[in-house]
Design an enzyme around this catalytic site. Structure first.
Site, short mmCIF file in Angstrom:
data_model
loop_
_atom_site.label_atom_id
_atom_site.label_comp_id
_atom_site.label_asym_id
_atom_site.label_seq_id
_atom_site.Cartn_x
_atom_site.Cartn_y
_atom_site.Cartn_z
N ASP A 285 25.36 -8.77 100.34
CA ASP A 285 24.14 -7.77 100.18
C ASP A 285 22.71 -8.41 99.99
O ASP A 285 22.34 -9.33 100.76
CB ASP A 285 24.41 -6.65 98.98
CG ASP A 285 23.57 -5.40 99.14
OD1 ASP A 285 22.53 -5.49 98.40
OD2 ASP A 285 24.04 -4.49 99.96
N TRP A 286 22.09 -8.01 98.92
CA TRP A 286 20.66 -8.58 98.79
C TRP A 286 20.86 -9.87 98.49
O TRP A 286 20.00 -10.74 98.32
CB TRP A 286 19.93 -7.61 97.55
CG TRP A 286 18.71 -7.06 98.13
CD1 TRP A 286 19.14 -5.48 98.42
CD2 TRP A 286 17.68 -7.31 98.48
NE1 TRP A 286 17.88 -5.11 98.86
CE2 TRP A 286 17.11 -5.96 99.14
CE3 TRP A 286 16.98 -8.53 98.62
CZ2 TRP A 286 15.85 -6.04 99.41
CZ3 TRP A 286 15.59 -8.30 99.00
CH2 TRP A 286 15.04 -7.02 99.58
N TRP A 326 21.58 4.72 104.32
CA TRP A 326 21.62 4.49 102.69
C TRP A 326 20.19 4.35 102.04
O TRP A 326 20.31 5.04 101.03
CB TRP A 326 22.36 2.96 102.62
CG TRP A 326 22.01 2.10 101.37
CD1 TRP A 326 21.01 1.11 101.21
CD2 TRP A 326 22.44 2.60 100.06
NE1 TRP A 326 21.13 0.87 99.77
CE2 TRP A 326 21.86 1.48 99.13
CE3 TRP A 326 23.40 3.40 99.56
CZ2 TRP A 326 22.17 1.58 97.83
CZ3 TRP A 326 23.68 3.37 98.24
CH2 TRP A 326 23.33 2.62 97.36
N ASP A 412 33.06 -1.31 105.66
CA ASP A 412 31.65 -1.22 105.31
C ASP A 412 30.89 -0.30 105.97
O ASP A 412 30.78 -0.53 107.27
CB ASP A 412 30.86 -2.49 105.19
CG ASP A 412 29.50 -2.39 104.36
OD1 ASP A 412 29.03 -1.68 104.07
OD2 ASP A 412 28.93 -3.79 104.69
N HIS A 441 31.95 -2.49 101.67
CA HIS A 441 30.84 -3.36 101.32
C HIS A 441 30.90 -4.24 100.44
O HIS A 441 30.44 -5.34 100.63
CB HIS A 441 29.64 -2.19 101.10
CG HIS A 441 28.38 -2.79 101.00
ND1 HIS A 441 27.63 -3.43 102.04
CD2 HIS A 441 27.64 -2.90 100.04
CE1 HIS A 441 26.64 -3.76 101.61
NE2 HIS A 441 26.38 -3.84 100.40
#
Length: 470
Positions: A285-286, A326, A412, A441
């Site tokens: 993710d980030w 999202w 995901d 995810h």
């Protein structure tokens, strides 16, 4: 005299232990209705792991009677005895043991086990619990609450809280399932400007590899709890920071504090400060949006990439429909239920695990970061982070010489197969993608097996892609 009266005497011994800085447990030995010995915890002052209150009292009674057998004696203790103390009591042939508060973690008189009723032993001792249990438990609780408060004050003295930030209370992080590691803090990095950043740092400093685990939004270092033990068992070092605004790190009140360049720079600075060498970046993710831009700035420190369901957001390529959905949901519902999000994404998680993900955010005031991050993903060429991400893309495609392992969670809804295949083509020398058909995810939730594969992969030549079933 009654059991309650004798227990009051044991409580007085526990008070003495507390005043000496010991865990407040007290004990007395009684024979024929008279107290013949007293004891309190003294392990710290005596540098003696056996100096529990019960053992101290047993030793005094044995010396007084001139016999290690204490036939006809009774022992009163404020806390359920542990296995060591129960063994000593059985060996002393005590007639009866009476305790106050139960100990669900180490109690060996009924809570964890019951040595006193084990018929395989050649002696059984009567045991009774619950005498003045509330008073005994309150004494222990007050001691530990005071000690936690002292520790909190010490940390605040080292890392004072800025007026424009919040700090999640330590009580939010007590007894998190699968997360036993002690916290580390740093606040003197230039970019932090006094904000306190939390990180885990486990394993030898001179390890062959250092796994630097970077989380995403709204996760924190807790998301790597299943991978960290596997890395450590292989002898590696693991560092897992909480980004500012997440986990145990300070949480600025204003969303405007957060920005791509700010968070990237804090990561560069902590890597330099901790002098991390032979780094394998573990990103999701980030953690990937930021982390994949780091190797070009630290090529001498980074030797590998373990990449899970993430992307490089360069501003010149459209964002996925899943991510846009999202981001739209976050904008419409900025206080979405984090525990519920993880429960829906990972049905196998326990209720306590889901609650642990939400622990850093006790109210909406602590959630500026979770509100800011969805909109921070670069979506046009001039966005904060877009240019540096394009430079990183060029570096990874042309100049990257480290090993790269990609893992894809097929369930995901945000990062799809096409995006991970595009990322595979973007990173020079990337091994074929590891496919996890049941993972969503938050791929690290399936990470114990993946971590084992990573230990093999980054220690030898790249392996062929494998399917790892849940």
């Amino acid at each position: 005299m009654s059991d309650a009266t004798f227990m009051q005497m044991a409580l007085a011994q526990a008070d003495e232990a507390a005043r000496a800085g010991e865990v407040p447990v007290g004990a007395i030995v009684v024979k024929n209705g008279a107290v013949i010995a007293t004891g309190r915890n003294a392990s710290i002052e005596g540098h003696d792991p056996t100096a529990h209150a019960e053992v101290v009292a047993l030793r005094k009674a044995a010396r007084l009677l001139g016999n290690y057998r204490l036939d006809g004696c009774e022992l009163y203790v404020t806390l359920e005895p542990c296995a060591m103390c129960c063994g000593a009591m059985l060996h002393a042939r005590l007639h009866r043991v009476i305790f106050g508060a139960s100990d669900p973690k180490t109690g060996a008189a009924g809570s964890v086990m019951n040595l006193f009723t084990n018929i395989q032993l050649n002696h059984q001792t009567q045991a009774q619990g619950g005498v003045l249990a509330d008073a005994c438990a309150s004494q222990l609780q007050a001691f530990f609450q005071s000690r936690r408060s002292d520790q909190t004050q010490q940390r605040r003295a080292l890392h004072p809280l800025r007026d424009d930030a919040l700090r999640t209370p330590d009580t939010q992080f007590l007894d998190l399932p699968g997360y036993p590691w002690p916290p580390h803090y740093i606040s003197d990095l230039p970019t932090l400007a006094g904000l306190r950043m939390h990180y885990l740092d486990e394993g030898p400093s001179d390890a062959g590899l250092t796994y630097l685990c970077l989380h995403g939004n709204p996760a924190w270092s807790y998301v790597y709890r299943k991978m960290i033990p596997v890395f450590l068992q292989a002898g590696h070092r693991v560092v897992a920071p909480d980004l500012i605004g997440f986990g145990r790190s300070d949480k600025p009140k204003k969303e405007s504090t957060h920005g791509f360049a700010f968070h990237r720079q804090t990561l560069l600075e902590i890597i330099e400060r901790l002098d991390l060498q032979r780094v394998v970046l573990v990103v999701q993710d980030w953690g990937g949006l930021l982390g994949l831009t780091l190797p070009m700035s630290l090529p001498e420190r980074c030797c590998g990439l373990l990449v899970m369901n993430t992307m490089i957001a360069t501003g010149d390529e459209p964002l996925s429909p899943g991510f846009l959905a999202w981001r739209d949901m976050c904008a419409k519902n900025p206080t979405f239920d984090i525990a519920r999000l993880f429960a829906r994404s990972n049905p196998d998680l326990s209720e306590r695990e889901c609650a642990a993900f939400a622990a850093p955010f006790p109210d909406k005031g602590h959630r500026a970061a979770t509100r800011a991050f969805p909109a921070m993903v670069p979506d046009h060429k001039d966005a904060d982070g877009a240019e540096i991400s394009r430079e990183a893309r060029r570096f990874l495609l042309v100049h990257w010489t480290g090993l790269t392992l990609l893992a894809l969670g097929h369930q995901d809804p945000v990062i799809g197969i096409g995006q991970m295949e595009h990322l595979e083509q973007t990173i020079r020398g990337c091994a074929p993608i590891v496919h996890l058909p049941n993972a969503g995810h938050f791929v690290p939730e399936w990470g114990d097996q993946l971590a084992g594969l990573a230990n093999q992969f980054f220690g030898v030549a790249p392996a062929h892609a494998r399917v790892i079933p849940k």
